[in-house]
Scaffold this active site. Structure first.
Site, mmCIF file in Angstrom:
data_model
loop_
_atom_site.group_PDB
_atom_site.id
_atom_site.type_symbol
_atom_site.label_atom_id
_atom_site.label_comp_id
_atom_site.label_asym_id
_atom_site.label_seq_id
_atom_site.Cartn_x
_atom_site.Cartn_y
_atom_site.Cartn_z
ATOM 1 N N LYS A 1 0.683 -1.164 -0.002
ATOM 2 C CA LYS A 1 0.048 -0.118 0.069
ATOM 3 C C LYS A 1 0.827 1.155 0.066
ATOM 4 C CE LYS A 1 -4.306 1.788 2.589
ATOM 5 N NZ LYS A 1 -5.037 1.779 3.520
ATOM 6 N N SER B 1 -9.476 2.193 2.659
ATOM 7 C CA SER B 1 -8.883 2.895 1.675
ATOM 8 C C SER B 1 -8.014 1.780 0.685
ATOM 9 C CB SER B 1 -8.118 3.884 2.442
ATOM 10 O OG SER B 1 -7.071 3.459 3.448
ATOM 11 N N SER C 1 -10.087 -0.057 6.946
ATOM 12 C CA SER C 1 -9.145 0.098 5.310
ATOM 13 C C SER C 1 -8.590 -1.192 5.037
ATOM 14 C CB SER C 1 -8.244 1.165 5.368
ATOM 15 O OG SER C 1 -9.083 2.394 5.237
#
Lengths: 502, 498
Positions: B77, B152, B176
């Site tokens: 990420k 996210s 997330s």
């Protein structure tokens, strides 16, 4: 309509408040491992943490906590069993995170005091200055605003940022309001900062150099009519970089406030900057609209919960309070106030004490360290402590002078030799062949030679003009290469020329 | 090969049946062929990944002892700093920034010789539940390209579901990791807060953020969990205790005698029928596997969302203050005569997206003097109450369970203009972050009404992360035997067309 200071204090009562920021002398910064050396090349003592790179996290320097607790204990504070760091949010380019990690409503030390003594019209008088809190925070970086008239960010052409100082541990010591000092407010303020400085120095937690900014004082002053309850509006003077300036700044602000109030005006609550050259202050940013720092507990750090036993260990290890020690030594050594102050200013109290403990006479020990040795240190531009001469060496030299094995003049040569790295005093004496000529026969020979050479002068002395003997004594000392005892020479010379010897 | 599990890939690497270079190249090829449809990555580090793979192969050839996942590729990420690789957090304001250091998670990945394929898309600064808030365009759900992949960490979940990577790292502040896992039919774990170092994780909300492992199976997730977890002296909130034995728990998958608490407040009204149906079936399977199902009540959860949307934006408003154009990243308006303040203002105006600005303003307001007690102060009290609810519930059950999300994946654009509806998607995941406990989402099947994946959430007490792996592995095994093949086999083939 310039007011005199006497006019001011006849009508108004000053109320003081002092905030002192101290840079701790820890080897690394408050929240990262970066070095803290003063004067390093800009931005060479930085890392992701103190540059606030994305993702970097602070970790508390344990040594800084220890130093702060020591300070709190020395200032008679209670040490909080639980305290927290908080973020103080505001934007400024020299503050990398755009928030400062500080302490807000949960400081580590609270409710202390120190007593200071000042000279008053009625003799020495003690004032108690109460300490509200001692808390930890981090320093900001430094901005250098280039171009523009004021050296401030507004109007500058460009600014240079140095983050070496960003994250250096700072301790803020805040007093409660100090009423009741009357006309002595400036002296009390100065004495408080001086006492604080001495305490911090004795703790070994800071360099306490006001000129380098490792100790910085903000002086808050307000006036109220004598007898009034309500406090007046205060101003906060920054940039007070010496003890003398503390006194001048407070006095100056008292007069400025009084002039404003007498003219029917009002004091604006603001930050003011002290001007070293004029002794006056100039307006900084106004604090009329209280800034909102949006404090909240720092979520990246865990609470500080010092172990009670550890606090007691630190308490037990506190050094003697400097003012008490000073009094003790002054009495024991029978030193006049002025010389005591000179020793403190020259930072030789510890060395002199050690020399005395090794058997030297206090007066002699003091005069060596404060005189000859200080002079050499000055010439070489190094600290006395960095010279290659120890209290033991000085004690030994003093003993040799006392026993008559050295004259003062020869002793100076020995001191100089030791400092030049020629070895211990005994080694210098041996290497240089230094010895006192105490053979009266050899001295008399030199005296007779000199009197013959300078017959005219000798005649003057013989006729009773004693001061003329100085030149002859000097010549004899030269003849004996400085190795004679000048007092003995004088005695023999005057006798030789038929004059009384005492 | 790319459809196998990470554990299977690791086994083939260990036996010499394949090499890391071959495996990495296969994934890079897959990325090449499907990325224009999925857009899971913001940066594909083809060169770096192949170099790392070659070095692992060389170590293996020399007979060095390697870690269990050595040579297996992973998608990272973009919120975690990786030395000299772009790290944007999905924001314009960090465009072009190359971190000069590795986050601890990345350092641990490298230490374990896990090959980093590149950086995955995300909602800007991890603020969002759909990855639509990325400054670099949305990521598409491999199950239905017109739908969101969650957020996210939608880039990481989509990369897993589209077989672009067998492993991924996510971060979870309010869900997330878990919500993207739920809506893509993958597995994601938010470890106990403090279990994985936050050093180098670009902060959204410091007291809630937690990095964690994502994969397609519970065991793969556990293997990655152990690779990245552990005490880190660079993170003051890191827990100094041994890493929970999650791999062993995932291998055993034993729930016999375990008490599983169903959270009454996280089910029912507002939950899609298909979500509820799959959840109920999963409970039956766990009961068959020997677990005891009990009901628990957590009365303060109804305030969780409100508390979260005060605490997280408050911390974010402060954490994001450092993006001021002075030292790194975007700088706008730096023309002759412009003041530092003007450059800061303009840069932040241009560099931050709408949702980030919304939260900065919200947080700034909540922390303001005069409002602090009513907002931030009250939210912290709610947080304490929620933690107490969990403590209470964990006296009655070993783990707690709920659907991960009230709904399956919604359409891209559907909730973009309704932030409150978007926030509600995280209602079941947020309490876990507020209490700092562990949470896992794993696939429970597809909802009948839309054929989209449903997530099953398991919550375990602080540093008892192994419990959610035990339950997760047991449920996964039961479901797999029912389905006959992994759920992701039912996802449409991306190569086939739109």
């Amino acid at each position: 309509m310039s007011l005199t200071y006497d006019d001011v204090v006849a009508k108004y009562e000053p109320v003081l408040g002092l905030e002192v920021h101290v840079e701790l002398n820890t080897e690394s910064k408050m929240f990262c491992g970066c070095a803290t050396v003063f004067g390093a090349e800009p931005n060479t003592q930085t890392c992701p943490v103190c540059l606030a790179l994305p993702g970097a996290l602070p970790v508390v320097n344990e040594k800084a906590i220890e130093s702060t607790i020591k300070i709190g204990l020395a200032l008679n504070c209670s040490i909080a069993p639980f305290s927290r760091f908080a973020r103080k949010n505001y934007f400024y380019p020299d503050m990398p995170k755009n928030f400062q990690i500080s302490q807000y409503d949960e400081p580590i030390c609270v409710d202390g005091y120190i007593d200071v003594e000042i000279e008053t019209d009625e003799g020495p008088k003690k004032f108690r200055v109460e300490v509200e809190r001692v808390h930890m925070e981090e320093d900001t970086g430094k901005s250098l605003h280039v171009g523009g008239a004021t050296g401030r960010i507004h109007g500058a052409e460009y600014s240079l940022l140095d983050y070496n100082r960003a994250g250096i541990p700072l301790v803020e010591i805040v007093t409660k309001i100090v009423p009741g000092t009357g006309k002595y407010a400036p002296e009390v303020a100065k004495a408080y900062v001086a006492e604080l400085r001495d305490i911090l120095r004795s703790l070994g937690v800071s360099d306490v150099k006001m000129e380098q900014g490792s100790l910085r004082c903000d002086a808050n002053v307000s006036l109220r009519l004598i007898g009034a309850e309500k406090l007046g509006t205060r101003s906060e003077t920054k940039n007070v970089n010496s003890l003398r300036s503390v006194e001048r700044a407070v006095r100056g602000e008292m007069i400025r406030h009084a002039e404003l109030l007498n003219a029917g005006g009002r004091v604006v609550q603001e930050t003011r900057h002290f001007q070293e050259d004029t002794g006056l202050t100039r307006s900084g940013r106004s604090k009329e609209q209280a800034e909102d720092y949006r404090y909240f507990p720092e979520p990246d750090l865990v609470p500080v919960e010092p172990d009670a036993a550890w606090i007691e260990t630190l308490r037990a290890g506190l050094p003697e309070r400097p003012s008490i020690r000073r009094k003790r030594l002054q009495e024991a050594w029978a030193v006049p106030e002025k010389e005591m102050a000179a020793m403190i200013n020259a930072d030789v109290l510890d060395i002199v004490e050690e020399t005395v403990l090794l058997g030297a006479d206090p007066t002699k020990a003091r005069s060596w360290w404060l005189g000859e040795i200080s002079r050499i240190a000055n010439d070489k531009d190094v600290a006395i402590a960095d010279l290659a001469i120890t209290p033991k060496d000085v004690a030994e030299i003093v003993a040799l002078v006392n026993s008559g094995d050295l004259t003062d003049k020869l002793a100076r040569q020995v001191v100089e030799g030791v400092i030049s790295g020629e070895g211990k005093p005994s080694e210098v004496i041996a290497k240089r062949g230094i010895k006192v000529v105490n053979d009266d026969g050899a001295l008399m020979a030199a005296i007779e030679k000199v009197c013959a050479e300078q017959a005219e002068t000798a005649e003057k002395v013989r006729a009773g003009h004693i001061p003329a003997a100085g030149a002859l004594i000097g010549a004899v000392m030269k003849e004996t290469k400085g190795q004679a005892d000048a007092a003995r020479v004088r005695e023999l010379l005057l006798g030789h020329l038929g004059q009384p010897t005492s | 090969m790319i459809r196998s599990t990470a554990a299977q890939m690791a086994a083939k690497l260990a036996s010499g049946e394949t090499t890391s270079v071959t495996l990495t190249q296969a994934h890079l090829d897959r990325i090449n062929s499907v990325e224009d449809k999925v857009h899971a990555f913001l940066f594909v580090d083809e060169k770096g990944a192949l170099e790392q793979a070659a070095s692992v192969d060389a170590k293996r050839a020399k007979g060095e002892k390697l870690s269990p996942l050595a040579g297996v590729p992973l998608a990272l990420k973009d919120v975690l700093a990786q030395k000299n690789k772009p790290t944007t957090c999905g924001s314009k304001i960090l465009e072009g920034w190359l971190p000069p250091y590795d986050s601890t998670v990345v350092a641990n990945l490298k230490k374990n010789d896990i090959v980093i394929l590149g950086k995955t898309n995300m909602d800007e600064f991890a603020m969002g539940s759909s990855t639509e808030n990325s400054a670099y365009g949305p990521t598409h759900n491999p199950w239905d390209l017109s739908r969101i992949p969650g957020g996210s960490g939608g880039g990481s979940s989509a990369a897993l579901a589209s077989f672009e990577a067998p492993l991924a790292i996510g971060t979870d502040t309010g869900g997330s990791i878990r919500q993207p896992a739920a809506v893509t039919g993958t597995v994601g774990v938010k470890p106990t807060y403090g279990g994985v170092s936050r050093y180098g994780l670009v902060a959204f909300s410091s007291s809630l953020d937690q990095a964690g492992p994502c994969a397609r199976t519970v065991l793969d997730t556990a293997l990655l969990h152990e690779a990245i977890a552990g005490y880190d002296p660079k993170d003051a909130t890191s827990i100094n205790a041994p890493v929970p034995q999650v791999v062993q728990a995932a291998k055993d998958g034993n729930v016999k005698g375990m008490k599983i608490g169903v959270v009454k407040e996280l089910n029912g009204d507002g939950y899609q029928p298909g979500v509820r149906a799959r959840f109920e079936e999963a409970l039956e399977l766990l009961a068959k596997a020997g677990a005891e199902i009990v009901e628990v009540s957590t009365p303060n959860f109804e305030y969780a969302l409100a508390a979260y949307y005060l605490i997280a934006p408050s911390e974010a408003s402060s954490n994001l203050a450092r993006f001021d154009a002075m030292r790194y990243g975007l700088r706008v308006g730096d023309v002759d005569g412009a003041s530092a303040e003007a450059v800061m203002n303009l840069t932040r105006e241009v560099g931050f997206g709408k949702e980030v600005k919304r939260r900065i303003i919200l947080g700034t307001y909540a922390l303001s003097s005069g409002y602090y007690d009513a907002y931030y102060g009250s939210a912290q009290k709610v947080r304490t109450l929620i933690t107490q609810d969990f403590t209470q519930a964990f006296t009655k059950a070993d783990v707690l369970v709920s659907p991960t999300c009230p709904t399956t994946a919604f359409k891209i654009g559907e909730k973009a203009n309704d932030p409150l509806a978007m926030y509600l998607n995280d209602i079941a995941t947020i309490p876990v972050n507020l209490a700092g406990i562990g949470g896992m989402s794993l696939p429970a099947g597809l909802a009948d009404e839309d054929g989209l994946p449903v997530g099953f959430q398991i919550m375990s007490p602080v540093m008892k992360d192994e419990r959610m792996y035990s339950v997760g592995a047991a449920l996964e095994a039961a479901l797999l035997s029912q389905w006959g093949a992994p759920l992701l086999d039912r996802a449409p083939a991306l190569e086939a067309g739109k």
